[in-house]
Design an enzyme around this catalytic site. Structure first.
Site, PDB file in Angstrom:
ATOM      1  N   ASP A 105       0.853  -1.193   0.000  1.00  0.00           N
ATOM      2  CA  ASP A 105       0.000   0.000   0.000  1.00  0.00           C
ATOM      3  C   ASP A 105       0.889   1.243   0.000  1.00  0.00           C
ATOM      4  O   ASP A 105       1.864   1.326   0.760  1.00  0.00           O
ATOM      5  CB  ASP A 105      -0.901   0.007   1.239  1.00  0.00           C
ATOM      6  CG  ASP A 105      -1.884   1.156   1.219  1.00  0.00           C
ATOM      7  OD1 ASP A 105      -2.964   1.010   0.629  1.00  0.00           O
ATOM      8  OD2 ASP A 105      -1.557   2.221   1.810  1.00  0.00           O
ATOM      9  N   ILE A 106       0.566   2.207  -0.863  1.00  0.00           N
ATOM     10  CA  ILE A 106       1.321   3.462  -0.914  1.00  0.00           C
ATOM     11  C   ILE A 106       0.912   4.337   0.266  1.00  0.00           C
ATOM     12  O   ILE A 106      -0.274   4.620   0.459  1.00  0.00           O
ATOM     13  CB  ILE A 106       1.065   4.205  -2.229  1.00  0.00           C
ATOM     14  CG1 ILE A 106       1.446   3.313  -3.420  1.00  0.00           C
ATOM     15  CG2 ILE A 106       1.856   5.509  -2.279  1.00  0.00           C
ATOM     16  CD1 ILE A 106       1.116   3.924  -4.764  1.00  0.00           C
ATOM     17  N   GLU A 148      -4.677   2.214  -4.260  1.00  0.00           N
ATOM     18  CA  GLU A 148      -3.226   2.354  -4.235  1.00  0.00           C
ATOM     19  C   GLU A 148      -2.539   1.102  -3.717  1.00  0.00           C
ATOM     20  O   GLU A 148      -1.406   1.152  -3.216  1.00  0.00           O
ATOM     21  CB  GLU A 148      -2.828   3.563  -3.374  1.00  0.00           C
ATOM     22  CG  GLU A 148      -3.191   3.446  -1.910  1.00  0.00           C
ATOM     23  CD  GLU A 148      -4.567   3.984  -1.566  1.00  0.00           C
ATOM     24  OE1 GLU A 148      -4.773   4.374  -0.405  1.00  0.00           O
ATOM     25  OE2 GLU A 148      -5.437   4.021  -2.475  1.00  0.00           O
TER      26      GLU A 148
END
Length: 248
Positions: A105-106, A148
């Protein structure tokens, strides 16, 4: 094919002109000419059909590509990467073999979108997808899970291998500089949740849930972290998490 058609038509025209006079073999000459003409028509028909078939195959290939690839990152989309995960779970169950998954996950992606716009967010997604694909041994097992988040499948990878790959990905992303319209975007970071399975007999969604728990733990302890849920065969909640601090 176009040159072949032109040569064939020219050949028939020349042959008919040469054999246009009356003679004892007049009818035979015309028969040969008609055979050549029929051959020309056949060539034209076959070439036309081949061209139309090639166009149809190209359209089908484009549709198949669009059905499995995420348009932003050009990685596999969620449906296809989950199909690959289902197959890997089945393989693990049948052969009692290990494999791991990374749920990536960003960090603070909403801030990037709010600050620079969604177009910049797409550029970040695409660039980080490329970074991940450079690190992962087999890019056929990387997909955009949603938003994301990225999902990576590591066949035949136990805990230590998965941990090593995850750390390499995290460090590579941390050192990546991305610019949008000549404006630098601060180096994005990622958090990673790892789940490792041996002879996995549950569903792929169960394994994702375990990796998601590890990812949540990585987020909760400060982001830019790798967190591993150590799992064996079967579904075990309350997993032990080991979190590594970010290295600068």
């Amino acid at each position: 094919m176009s040159i072949l058609i032109l040569l064939s038509a020219a050949g028939v025209t020349v042959f008919l002109r040469i054999n246009s006079t009356e003679g004892p073999n007049h009818h035979e000459d015309w028969l040969v000419s008609l055979v050549f003409l029929a051959a020309s028509i056949f060539v034209v028909t076959v070439c036309t059909l081949a061209l139309n078939t090639a166009k149809d195959v190209s359209k089908i290939a484009a549709l198949e590509f669009a059905a499995i690839v995420d348009p932003v990152t050009e990685l596999f989309n969620r449906r296809h990467i989950m199909a690959l995960l289902d197959a890997q779970c089945q393989l693990s169950s049948e052969h009692n073999s290990p494999f791991s998954i990374l749920l990536i996950d960003i960090d603070n992606f909403k801030t990037i979108n709010d600050t620079f716009g969604h177009r910049a967010g797409d550029i970040v997604l695409k660039e980080l997808g490329r970074v991940i694909a450079r690190i992962i041994p087999d890019s056929r097992y990387i997909g955009r899970y949603g938003g994301e988040e990225f999902l990576v499948i590591l066949p035949q990878s136990a805990s230590s291998e998965a941990w090593s790959v995850a750390e390499r990905v995290r460090k590579a992303v941390q050192s990546t500089m991305i610019a949008y319209e000549a404006k630098p975007i601060s180096s994005p970071t990622i958090s990673i949740g790892i789940a490792t399975a041996f002879g996995w007999k549950e569903t792929s969604e169960d394994l994702i849930e375990i990796a998601d728990e590890a990812l949540y733990s990585a987020k909760a302890t400060g982001r830019n972290r790798v967190c591993h849920a150590f799992e064996s065969s079967g579904r075990q909640f309350g997993s032990r998490f080991t979190v590594v601090s970010a290295t600068q």
